[in-house]
Design a protein around this motif. Structure first.
Motif, short mmCIF file in Angstrom:
data_model
loop_
_atom_site.label_atom_id
_atom_site.label_comp_id
_atom_site.label_asym_id
_atom_site.label_seq_id
_atom_site.Cartn_x
_atom_site.Cartn_y
_atom_site.Cartn_z
N ALA A 112 36.80 33.60 37.46
CA ALA A 112 37.97 34.45 37.23
C ALA A 112 37.80 35.31 35.98
CB ALA A 112 39.23 33.59 37.10
N VAL A 113 37.28 34.71 34.91
CA VAL A 113 37.07 35.46 33.67
C VAL A 113 36.02 36.54 33.89
CG1 VAL A 113 36.26 35.34 31.29
CG2 VAL A 113 37.82 33.59 32.16
N ALA A 114 34.94 36.21 34.59
CA ALA A 114 33.89 37.18 34.85
C ALA A 114 34.43 38.36 35.65
CB ALA A 114 32.73 36.53 35.60
N ARG A 115 35.20 38.08 36.65
CA ARG A 115 35.76 39.14 37.50
C ARG A 115 36.69 40.06 36.71
NH1 ARG A 115 35.40 38.00 43.12
NH2 ARG A 115 34.39 36.01 43.52
N CYS A 116 37.57 39.46 35.91
CA CYS A 116 38.51 40.26 35.11
C CYS A 116 37.77 41.10 34.08
CB CYS A 116 39.53 39.35 34.43
SG CYS A 116 40.77 38.65 35.54
N GLN A 117 36.79 40.48 33.44
CA GLN A 117 36.06 41.17 32.39
C GLN A 117 35.31 42.39 32.93
OE1 GLN A 117 36.32 40.16 29.21
NE2 GLN A 117 35.13 41.90 28.46
N ALA A 194 33.65 46.19 45.13
CA ALA A 194 34.34 44.91 44.98
C ALA A 194 33.55 43.76 45.59
CB ALA A 194 35.72 44.99 45.62
N ALA A 195 32.79 44.05 46.64
CA ALA A 195 32.02 43.00 47.30
C ALA A 195 30.95 42.41 46.38
CB ALA A 195 31.38 43.54 48.57
N ASP A 196 30.48 43.22 45.44
CA ASP A 196 29.43 42.75 44.52
C ASP A 196 29.96 41.74 43.51
OD1 ASP A 196 27.59 44.34 45.78
OD2 ASP A 196 27.73 45.97 44.32
N LEU A 197 31.28 41.70 43.32
CA LEU A 197 31.85 40.80 42.32
C LEU A 197 31.59 39.34 42.66
CD1 LEU A 197 35.29 42.40 41.35
CD2 LEU A 197 33.27 42.13 39.91
N ASP A 198 31.52 39.02 43.94
CA ASP A 198 31.26 37.63 44.34
C ASP A 198 29.91 37.17 43.80
OD1 ASP A 198 33.65 37.50 45.70
OD2 ASP A 198 32.78 37.96 47.65
#
Length: 234
Positions: A112-117, A194-198
């Motif tokens: 979650a932190v990685a995604r938000c950052q 957005a798909a790369d965020l995973d």
């Protein structure tokens, strides 16, 4: 499996602080000014955002900005930083509240932190302004204490989560994990898809666990809380 009491307490302290931020007077006009400031500062840099530029982009008269924020630029900076970390914090809470066991909690927290950052441009601005304040001291003293308290709550959450999966780590090791996540927009080279965020979030989890496991300093592997209970019940 239920989460350890110490981890639940760290989560609750994190939430209480967020709930303590009073946004009852956040009118639509004030909110727009804060969001425009964060967007402009993220794109052009903090120093480049003048009150005139802010007024133009927010589509308001310059005088009305002082009506909304009598303290001028310093108040806008403080409130925009507070607005950002509040939204950021609630996003983290929404994610970790879906975790039901310690191993999952760590992975969800890091993800979650990685995604938000990475996906929220203002995250890098927030980090930059905090570092600038360390050197220049431009934030109000009371707000600086608030920021320090917030960072401690974040570190407490990570440290309690690490302990719940069996790692006795000092603050330095937790700061290493958090610094890695703060630098996510640098090492991830995110394309905006957005798909790369995973995949990026998964990489962050792998690296965070490697940091916990690395044989350095005061790090030592301990039995997880449930393992300890079994050991001493024999």
């Amino acid at each position: 499996m239920t989460l350890p009491t110490s981890l639940c307490e760290a989560r609750n302290r994190f939430k209480r602080h967020l709930d303590g931020c009073d946004w009852s007077e956040l009118t639509a006009g004030r909110k727009r000014i804060l969001e425009v400031f964060l967007r402009l500062a993220s794109i052009e840099g903090y120093s480049a955002v003048t009150m005139r530029t802010l007024a133009k982009e927010a589509n308001v008269k310059a005088a009305s900005i002082y009506f909304h924020f009598p303290g001028g630029r310093s108040e806008i900076v403080a409130q925009s930083l507070r607005w950002h970390y509040s939204n950021w914090g609630y996003s983290i809470l929404e994610a970790i509240d879906k975790a039901s066991e310690p191993e999952q909690f760590w992975d969800v927290l890091v993800s979650a932190v990685a995604r938000c950052q990475i996906s929220i441009p203002a995250s890098d601005l927030w980090d930059l302004l905090v570092r600038m304040d360390r050197a220049g001291g431009f934030l109000e003293t009371e707000f600086r204490r608030e920021i320090d308290h917030w960072l401690d709550l974040c570190a407490d959450l990570f440290q309690a989560s690490a302990a719940a999966i069996g790692y006795a780590v000092d603050r330095g090791r937790i700061n290493m994990v958090m610094s890695m996540l703060d630098a996510g927009s640098n090492w991830s080279e995110w394309s905006g898809d957005a798909a790369d965020l995973d995949a990026i979030a998964e990489q962050a989890i792998i690296v965070s666990r490697a940091i916990l496991s690395a044989p350095m300093g005061s790090l030592r592997r301990t039995a997880a809380p449930d393992e300890m209970a079994i050991k001493y019940s024999r």
